[in-house]
Motif scaffolding. Structure first.
Motif, PDB file in Angstrom:
ATOM      1  N   VAL A  66     -28.905 -11.886  40.667  1.00  0.00           N
ATOM      2  CA  VAL A  66     -28.913 -10.512  40.156  1.00  0.00           C
ATOM      3  C   VAL A  66     -27.594  -9.845  40.540  1.00  0.00           C
ATOM      4  O   VAL A  66     -26.878 -10.302  41.432  1.00  0.00           O
ATOM      5  N   SER A  67     -27.294  -8.743  39.878  1.00  0.00           N
ATOM      6  CA  SER A  67     -26.070  -8.016  40.203  1.00  0.00           C
ATOM      7  C   SER A  67     -26.139  -7.463  41.614  1.00  0.00           C
ATOM      8  O   SER A  67     -27.147  -6.885  42.024  1.00  0.00           O
ATOM      9  N   ALA A  68     -25.067  -7.631  42.365  1.00  0.00           N
ATOM     10  CA  ALA A  68     -24.988  -7.084  43.720  1.00  0.00           C
ATOM     11  C   ALA A  68     -24.471  -5.655  43.734  1.00  0.00           C
ATOM     12  O   ALA A  68     -24.357  -5.049  44.802  1.00  0.00           O
ATOM     13  N   ASP A  69     -24.199  -5.105  42.571  1.00  0.00           N
ATOM     14  CA  ASP A  69     -23.649  -3.753  42.467  1.00  0.00           C
ATOM     15  C   ASP A  69     -24.772  -2.725  42.572  1.00  0.00           C
ATOM     16  O   ASP A  69     -25.622  -2.640  41.672  1.00  0.00           O
ATOM     17  N   PRO A  70     -24.825  -1.928  43.624  1.00  0.00           N
ATOM     18  CA  PRO A  70     -25.919  -0.950  43.775  1.00  0.00           C
ATOM     19  C   PRO A  70     -25.877   0.152  42.725  1.00  0.00           C
ATOM     20  O   PRO A  70     -26.882   0.844  42.526  1.00  0.00           O
ATOM     21  N   SER A  71     -24.743   0.324  42.037  1.00  0.00           N
ATOM     22  CA  SER A  71     -24.674   1.344  40.992  1.00  0.00           C
ATOM     23  C   SER A  71     -25.256   0.858  39.667  1.00  0.00           C
ATOM     24  O   SER A  71     -25.424   1.646  38.726  1.00  0.00           O
ATOM     25  N   HIS A  72     -25.571  -0.427  39.593  1.00  0.00           N
ATOM     26  CA  HIS A  72     -26.230  -0.978  38.402  1.00  0.00           C
ATOM     27  C   HIS A  72     -27.730  -0.746  38.574  1.00  0.00           C
ATOM     28  O   HIS A  72     -28.393  -1.457  39.328  1.00  0.00           O
ATOM     29  N   VAL A  73     -28.263   0.255  37.882  1.00  0.00           N
ATOM     30  CA  VAL A  73     -29.636   0.707  38.164  1.00  0.00           C
ATOM     31  C   VAL A  73     -30.562   0.650  36.958  1.00  0.00           C
ATOM     32  O   VAL A  73     -31.725   1.060  37.062  1.00  0.00           O
ATOM     33  N   SER A  74     -30.125   0.114  35.831  1.00  0.00           N
ATOM     34  CA  SER A  74     -31.005   0.090  34.663  1.00  0.00           C
ATOM     35  C   SER A  74     -30.718  -1.139  33.812  1.00  0.00           C
ATOM     36  O   SER A  74     -29.728  -1.844  34.009  1.00  0.00           O
ATOM     37  N   GLY A  75     -31.629  -1.387  32.862  1.00  0.00           N
ATOM     38  CA  GLY A  75     -31.482  -2.528  31.970  1.00  0.00           C
ATOM     39  C   GLY A  75     -32.242  -3.737  32.478  1.00  0.00           C
ATOM     40  O   GLY A  75     -32.892  -3.694  33.522  1.00  0.00           O
ATOM     41  N   PRO A  76     -32.173  -4.845  31.752  1.00  0.00           N
ATOM     42  CA  PRO A  76     -32.853  -6.059  32.198  1.00  0.00           C
ATOM     43  C   PRO A  76     -32.173  -6.646  33.422  1.00  0.00           C
ATOM     44  O   PRO A  76     -30.957  -6.546  33.570  1.00  0.00           O
ATOM     45  N   ASP A  77     -32.992  -7.234  34.287  1.00  0.00           N
ATOM     46  CA  ASP A  77     -32.392  -7.943  35.415  1.00  0.00           C
ATOM     47  C   ASP A  77     -31.951  -9.329  34.948  1.00  0.00           C
ATOM     48  O   ASP A  77     -32.322  -9.785  33.860  1.00  0.00           O
ATOM     49  N   VAL A  78     -31.160  -9.998  35.766  1.00  0.00           N
ATOM     50  CA  VAL A  78     -30.562 -11.274  35.369  1.00  0.00           C
ATOM     51  C   VAL A  78     -30.785 -12.302  36.465  1.00  0.00           C
ATOM     52  O   VAL A  78     -30.629 -12.015  37.653  1.00  0.00           O
ATOM     53  N   ILE A  79     -31.167 -13.507  36.042  1.00  0.00           N
ATOM     54  CA  ILE A  79     -31.307 -14.646  36.952  1.00  0.00           C
ATOM     55  C   ILE A  79     -30.305 -15.712  36.524  1.00  0.00           C
ATOM     56  O   ILE A  79     -30.210 -16.038  35.328  1.00  0.00           O
ATOM     57  N   ASP A  80     -29.570 -16.235  37.461  1.00  0.00           N
ATOM     58  CA  ASP A  80     -28.587 -17.278  37.186  1.00  0.00           C
ATOM     59  C   ASP A  80     -29.317 -18.605  36.975  1.00  0.00           C
ATOM     60  O   ASP A  80     -29.972 -19.104  37.896  1.00  0.00           O
ATOM     61  N   PRO A  81     -29.254 -19.221  35.791  1.00  0.00           N
ATOM     62  CA  PRO A  81     -29.969 -20.477  35.562  1.00  0.00           C
ATOM     63  C   PRO A  81     -29.533 -21.601  36.479  1.00  0.00           C
ATOM     64  O   PRO A  81     -30.325 -22.506  36.778  1.00  0.00           O
ATOM     65  N   GLU A  82     -28.293 -21.564  36.952  1.00  0.00           N
ATOM     66  CA  GLU A  82     -27.844 -22.602  37.885  1.00  0.00           C
ATOM     67  C   GLU A  82     -28.633 -22.531  39.193  1.00  0.00           C
ATOM     68  O   GLU A  82     -28.972 -23.566  39.788  1.00  0.00           O
TER      69      GLU A  82
END
Length: 276
Positions: A66-82
């Motif tokens: 997931v994004s480590a940016d605390p200012s990213h607060v909306s939208g779909p979350d993301v999982i790295d397939p690797e």
């Protein structure tokens, strides 16, 4: 048999990884609640370390992507397939170790509507390979908190996989059950085994409270977890959960079938014959 590249492509196409249905808002809310030690998201884990929201965000960025940016607060979350593929490899190897040791196993899920088929097929494959699949506390009652208040449930098993259901909702053994994060069922199941003097599981396989509740009691556990389930990844970081696999845990049931085939192949087990 899926190649690793084909598995990665399936993870993305099925939205098991990549942008997932779990929202960033849901994930961040779980991290806030976990930092506040809210039992609803601890899943039975009593963390040894102090985990603030920033610590959890960094952990989940490392474990899930997931994004480590605390200012990213909306939208779909993301999982790295690797990261998902690497964790599935570790998951498969732990199952292989269980087969070689003929370990007694306990399977349990708080996501029966989505993941029951995956676990049933694993349980059947491990049983056929010589592992004892334990089914303790069949029919035993457990009072669990729900959004409607505390409600009575009972522990049931579907082809070797534990779940809970409200009495009278479905016949015992039917292929459905309640969605729950509670660690109470695994505590009751392990307590019943200890009281009976029978073998305890050397590995618990599942999700939510089944994994964290077992890990907290010192029983080795592996499982699947979404981006809003930080407890499994904290348990892994603290050494009480062996493997936490990052993926969306609420997509269509049949989307997990390719993962099952890949895991069984990597664990040197025959293809599963059961699916619900």
């Amino acid at each position: 048999m899926l190649s690793t590249a084909a598995l990665r492509a399936h993870l993305l196409a099925a939205r098991l990884a990549g942008p997932v249905a779990t929202s960033r808002e849901e994930s961040l809310r779980s991290y806030r609640l976990f930092a506040a030690r809210d039992p609803r998201v601890l899943l039975g884990l009593d963390p040894e370390w102090r985990w603030g929201e920033g610590d959890l965000l960094r952990l989940m960025a490392d474990k899930c992507g997931v994004s480590a940016d605390p200012s990213h607060v909306s939208g779909p979350d993301v999982i790295d397939p690797e990261r998902t593929v690497a964790a599935l490899e570790a998951f498969a190897q732990r199952l292989r170790e269980a087969v070689l040791a003929r370990s007694p196993l306990l399977f349990g899920t708080g996501h029966p509507h989505r993941l029951l088929g995956f676990y049933v097929s694993l349980a059947q494959a491990l049983s056929a390979a010589g592992c004892v699949v334990l089914t303790p506390a069949q029919g035993v009652g457990v009072d669990m908190a729900t959004r409607f208040g505390v409600r009575p449930h009972r522990i049931d098993y579907v082809r070797g996989v534990a779940l809970v259901r409200e009495p009278g909702v479905r016949e015992p053994g039917s292929a459905t059950g309640a969605h729950t994060h509670s660690p109470l069922p695994v505590r009751i199941a392990l307590g019943a085994l200890a009281e009976a003097g029978g073998p305890l599981p050397e590995l618990v396989v599942g999700d939510h409270g089944w994994v964290c509740g077992a890990g907290q009691l010192g029983v080795d556990a592996i499982g699947l977890a979404d981006t809003d389930d930080p407890a499994l990844f904290v348990g892994e970081a603290e050494g009480r959960v062996s493997v936490a696999v990052p993926l969306d845990d609420a997509v269509r049931s049949d989307y997990y079938r390719p993962l099952l085939r890949w895991v069984l192949h990597r664990a040197s087990l025959p293809p599963g014959q059961e699916w619900l």
